[in-house]
Scaffold this motif. Structure first.
Motif, PDB file in Angstrom:
ATOM      1  N   GLU A  62     -25.671 -26.473   1.654  1.00 52.21           N
ATOM      2  CA  GLU A  62     -25.109 -25.146   1.510  1.00 52.21           C
ATOM      3  C   GLU A  62     -24.376 -24.681   2.764  1.00 52.21           C
ATOM      4  O   GLU A  62     -23.836 -23.592   2.784  1.00 52.21           O
ATOM      5  N   GLU A  63     -24.400 -25.478   3.802  1.00 52.38           N
ATOM      6  CA  GLU A  63     -23.724 -25.089   5.031  1.00 52.38           C
ATOM      7  C   GLU A  63     -22.210 -25.230   4.866  1.00 52.38           C
ATOM      8  O   GLU A  63     -21.724 -26.168   4.245  1.00 52.38           O
ATOM      9  N   LEU A  64     -21.498 -24.291   5.454  1.00 51.18           N
ATOM     10  CA  LEU A  64     -20.036 -24.374   5.453  1.00 51.18           C
ATOM     11  C   LEU A  64     -19.597 -25.489   6.391  1.00 51.18           C
ATOM     12  O   LEU A  64     -19.935 -25.468   7.575  1.00 51.18           O
ATOM     13  N   PRO A  65     -18.851 -26.481   5.904  1.00 47.69           N
ATOM     14  CA  PRO A  65     -18.399 -27.566   6.782  1.00 47.69           C
ATOM     15  C   PRO A  65     -17.312 -27.080   7.725  1.00 47.69           C
ATOM     16  O   PRO A  65     -16.639 -26.069   7.463  1.00 47.69           O
ATOM     17  N   PRO A  66     -17.112 -27.778   8.848  1.00 53.01           N
ATOM     18  CA  PRO A  66     -16.034 -27.397   9.772  1.00 53.01           C
ATOM     19  C   PRO A  66     -14.670 -27.595   9.134  1.00 53.01           C
ATOM     20  O   PRO A  66     -14.471 -28.516   8.335  1.00 53.01           O
ATOM     21  N   ILE A  67     -13.728 -26.736   9.464  1.00 49.30           N
ATOM     22  CA  ILE A  67     -12.379 -26.798   8.899  1.00 49.30           C
ATOM     23  C   ILE A  67     -11.378 -27.021  10.029  1.00 49.30           C
ATOM     24  O   ILE A  67     -11.381 -26.289  11.018  1.00 49.30           O
ATOM     25  N   ASP A  68     -10.555 -28.042   9.886  1.00 52.14           N
ATOM     26  CA  ASP A  68      -9.503 -28.317  10.873  1.00 52.14           C
ATOM     27  C   ASP A  68      -8.152 -27.941  10.282  1.00 52.14           C
ATOM     28  O   ASP A  68      -7.944 -28.016   9.057  1.00 52.14           O
ATOM     29  N   HIS A  69      -7.221 -27.576  11.148  1.00 54.96           N
ATOM     30  CA  HIS A  69      -5.888 -27.150  10.721  1.00 54.96           C
ATOM     31  C   HIS A  69      -4.838 -28.061  11.350  1.00 54.96           C
ATOM     32  O   HIS A  69      -4.888 -28.345  12.550  1.00 54.96           O
ATOM     33  N   GLY A  70      -3.892 -28.515  10.541  1.00 50.78           N
ATOM     34  CA  GLY A  70      -2.863 -29.423  11.023  1.00 50.78           C
ATOM     35  C   GLY A  70      -1.674 -28.695  11.624  1.00 50.78           C
ATOM     36  O   GLY A  70      -1.584 -27.466  11.611  1.00 50.78           O
ATOM     37  N   ILE A  71      -0.761 -29.482  12.156  1.00 54.29           N
ATOM     38  CA  ILE A  71       0.458 -28.944  12.748  1.00 54.29           C
ATOM     39  C   ILE A  71       1.430 -28.561  11.627  1.00 54.29           C
ATOM     40  O   ILE A  71       1.705 -29.370  10.731  1.00 54.29           O
ATOM     41  N   PRO A  72       1.954 -27.353  11.621  1.00 55.76           N
ATOM     42  CA  PRO A  72       2.857 -26.916  10.541  1.00 55.76           C
ATOM     43  C   PRO A  72       4.171 -27.692  10.538  1.00 55.76           C
ATOM     44  O   PRO A  72       4.645 -28.160  11.576  1.00 55.76           O
ATOM     45  N   ILE A  73       4.749 -27.830   9.366  1.00 54.37           N
ATOM     46  CA  ILE A  73       6.083 -28.405   9.187  1.00 54.37           C
ATOM     47  C   ILE A  73       6.969 -27.319   8.580  1.00 54.37           C
ATOM     48  O   ILE A  73       6.601 -26.711   7.575  1.00 54.37           O
ATOM     49  N   THR A  96       7.418 -23.059   5.274  1.00 54.91           N
ATOM     50  CA  THR A  96       6.474 -23.664   6.204  1.00 54.91           C
ATOM     51  C   THR A  96       5.295 -24.248   5.429  1.00 54.91           C
ATOM     52  O   THR A  96       4.788 -23.629   4.484  1.00 54.91           O
ATOM     53  N   PHE A  97       4.886 -25.441   5.844  1.00 51.43           N
ATOM     54  CA  PHE A  97       3.767 -26.146   5.220  1.00 51.43           C
ATOM     55  C   PHE A  97       2.713 -26.426   6.294  1.00 51.43           C
ATOM     56  O   PHE A  97       3.049 -26.855   7.401  1.00 51.43           O
ATOM     57  N   GLN A  98       1.447 -26.214   5.978  1.00 50.36           N
ATOM     58  CA  GLN A  98       0.373 -26.513   6.921  1.00 50.36           C
ATOM     59  C   GLN A  98      -0.838 -27.035   6.150  1.00 50.36           C
ATOM     60  O   GLN A  98      -1.228 -26.467   5.124  1.00 50.36           O
ATOM     61  N   ALA A  99      -1.432 -28.109   6.653  1.00 50.60           N
ATOM     62  CA  ALA A  99      -2.604 -28.712   6.008  1.00 50.60           C
ATOM     63  C   ALA A  99      -3.884 -28.233   6.679  1.00 50.60           C
ATOM     64  O   ALA A  99      -3.921 -28.001   7.895  1.00 50.60           O
ATOM     65  N   HIS A 100      -4.934 -28.112   5.875  1.00 56.27           N
ATOM     66  CA  HIS A 100      -6.268 -27.780   6.356  1.00 56.27           C
ATOM     67  C   HIS A 100      -7.223 -28.822   5.782  1.00 56.27           C
ATOM     68  O   HIS A 100      -7.103 -29.199   4.611  1.00 56.27           O
ATOM     69  N   CYS A 113       2.137 -33.564   5.535  1.00 59.77           N
ATOM     70  CA  CYS A 113       1.124 -32.709   6.166  1.00 59.77           C
ATOM     71  C   CYS A 113      -0.267 -33.276   5.934  1.00 59.77           C
ATOM     72  O   CYS A 113      -1.089 -33.368   6.856  1.00 59.77           O
ATOM     73  N   ALA A 114      -0.535 -33.650   4.680  1.00 57.80           N
ATOM     74  CA  ALA A 114      -1.853 -34.163   4.319  1.00 57.80           C
ATOM     75  C   ALA A 114      -2.141 -35.484   5.020  1.00 57.80           C
ATOM     76  O   ALA A 114      -3.228 -35.683   5.582  1.00 57.80           O
ATOM     77  N   ARG A 115      -1.176 -36.384   4.975  1.00 57.30           N
ATOM     78  CA  ARG A 115      -1.400 -37.693   5.600  1.00 57.30           C
ATOM     79  C   ARG A 115      -1.643 -37.549   7.100  1.00 57.30           C
ATOM     80  O   ARG A 115      -2.528 -38.193   7.668  1.00 57.30           O
ATOM     81  N   ASN A 116      -0.851 -36.704   7.764  1.00 57.14           N
ATOM     82  CA  ASN A 116      -0.981 -36.554   9.215  1.00 57.14           C
ATOM     83  C   ASN A 116      -2.380 -36.111   9.612  1.00 57.14           C
ATOM     84  O   ASN A 116      -2.970 -36.651  10.554  1.00 57.14           O
ATOM     85  N   ILE A 117      -2.937 -35.147   8.890  1.00 57.86           N
ATOM     86  CA  ILE A 117      -4.254 -34.643   9.279  1.00 57.86           C
ATOM     87  C   ILE A 117      -5.358 -35.638   8.895  1.00 57.86           C
ATOM     88  O   ILE A 117      -6.363 -35.765   9.595  1.00 57.86           O
TER      89      ILE A 117
END
Length: 324
Positions: free
Chosen positions: A172-183, A189-193, A288-292
């Motif tokens: 039930e713990e919230l997992p860590p979320i990382d944010h990618g570099i926007p394109i 603008t596109f950004q992956a999380h 975006c997805a592949r990079n992250i």
């Protein structure tokens, strides 16, 4: 067009977009209408010792019931080496009938080139090659016929997957979320999380957390896909969402399948800038997805990918809507 042909055409388009996102300039469109593509593969991108060109033509029946038609081009590739590599590619096809296999083929070839470079034999003289010679190499016409991968006698059985309401492990713990570099392209603008997930409840938690961010919540589209590996079933629980960006979720999930990522979800936010991007928007979403995924080390070796490809359960709920 028959329903089966339409399905194959969509899967081919998704795979082509994924390959372009994964390999960038290495991937080349030879004839878009005839579905002929080429990719130049090396043992080392920065300092190549052995290089080979793989050309493929995708028949209408691929990937459902027919393999790609392929040609391996390299001045040094002949005899037993050619036969062994061809056998390896055909074996990958037999093990993954009905699945998209171009990524597995490319990475298998790269593995062979890496092994060859680690042997004591010297490589071809490529250090003094000029740009003109590079162009010459690209334009060489090979007289060998296109090699057709063999048709297997037995089809791979489809694994049934029944999603149980209660997961073996409930986290039930919230997992860590990382944010990618926007394109950014033409004011869009596109950004992956990215977040690691092991159960559907975590998927909902991640989405809820992201939507707490006013900027993400105000995005025109928040496309997402996730893949969770179920040890007891030896298969994947996976799903995707377009959020109004027609077919984008399915394409994102297809990229994740090809890369064979597991226990992870990717959300790509798009802020529409007022200018239609056409097919380029799918390229940016996949990039975006592949990079992250690469940055966070979620991509696997081709051997692991080959073993897992036949065990996927696809659960898609793509929505219909125009771009913007």
């Amino acid at each position: 067009m028959a329903e089966g042909d339409a399905g194959s055409d969509q899967r081919q388009n998704e795979e082509i977009e994924a390959m372009a996102a994964i390999y960038g300039e290495e991937w080349c469109v030879v004839d878009d209408c005839a579905k002929i593509f080429s990719i130049r593969i090396s043992d080392d991108i920065d300092d190549p010792k052995w290089t080979l060109s793989l050309q493929v033509m995708l028949p209408n029946e691929y990937p459902g019931t027919a393999p790609p038609i392929y040609q391996l081009n390299a001045p040094w590739l002949k005899g037993q080496e050619l036969a062994d590599l061809s056998n390896s590619l055909e074996e990958i096809y037999i093990q993954n009938i009905g699945e998209s296999i171009l990524y597995l083929w490319v990475e298998k070839i790269r593995d062979v080139l890496i092994q060859k470079s680690q042997m004591t034999e010297p490589g071809p003289d490529v250090k003094k090659k000029t740009e003109e010679e590079d162009v010459e190499y690209e334009d060489v016409e090979y007289e060998d016929d296109l090699v057709l991968a063999c048709q297997p006698e037995n089809q791979v059985k489809t694994l049934d997957f029944d999603v149980s309401e209660n997961q073996t492990i409930e986290i039930e713990e919230l997992p860590p979320i990382d944010h990618g570099i926007p394109i950014t392209d033409r004011r869009s603008t596109f950004q992956a999380h990215l977040a690691p997930v092991v159960c559907p409840k975590q998927v909902k938690m991640v989405l809820a957390k992201l939507y707490e961010n006013k900027k993400i919540a105000s995005a025109t589209h928040n496309i997402y896909a996730y893949r969770i590996y179920c040890e007891d079933k030896q298969t994947f629980l996976q799903d995707c969402e377009d959020d109004g960006e027609t077919a984008a979720g399915g394409r994102l999930l297809h990229l994740m399948e090809i890369l064979n990522v597991r226990n992870v979800m990717v959300v790509v936010s798009r802020w529409y800038g007022g200018i239609l991007l056409g097919p380029d928007r799918f390229k940016h979403i996949n990039n975006c997805a592949r990079n992250i995924l690469v940055e966070k080390n979620y991509t696997n070796s081709p051997e692991e990918s080959s073993k897992a490809l036949g065990k996927n359960k696809k659960v898609r709920k793509d929505k219909k809507r125009s771009e913007h």
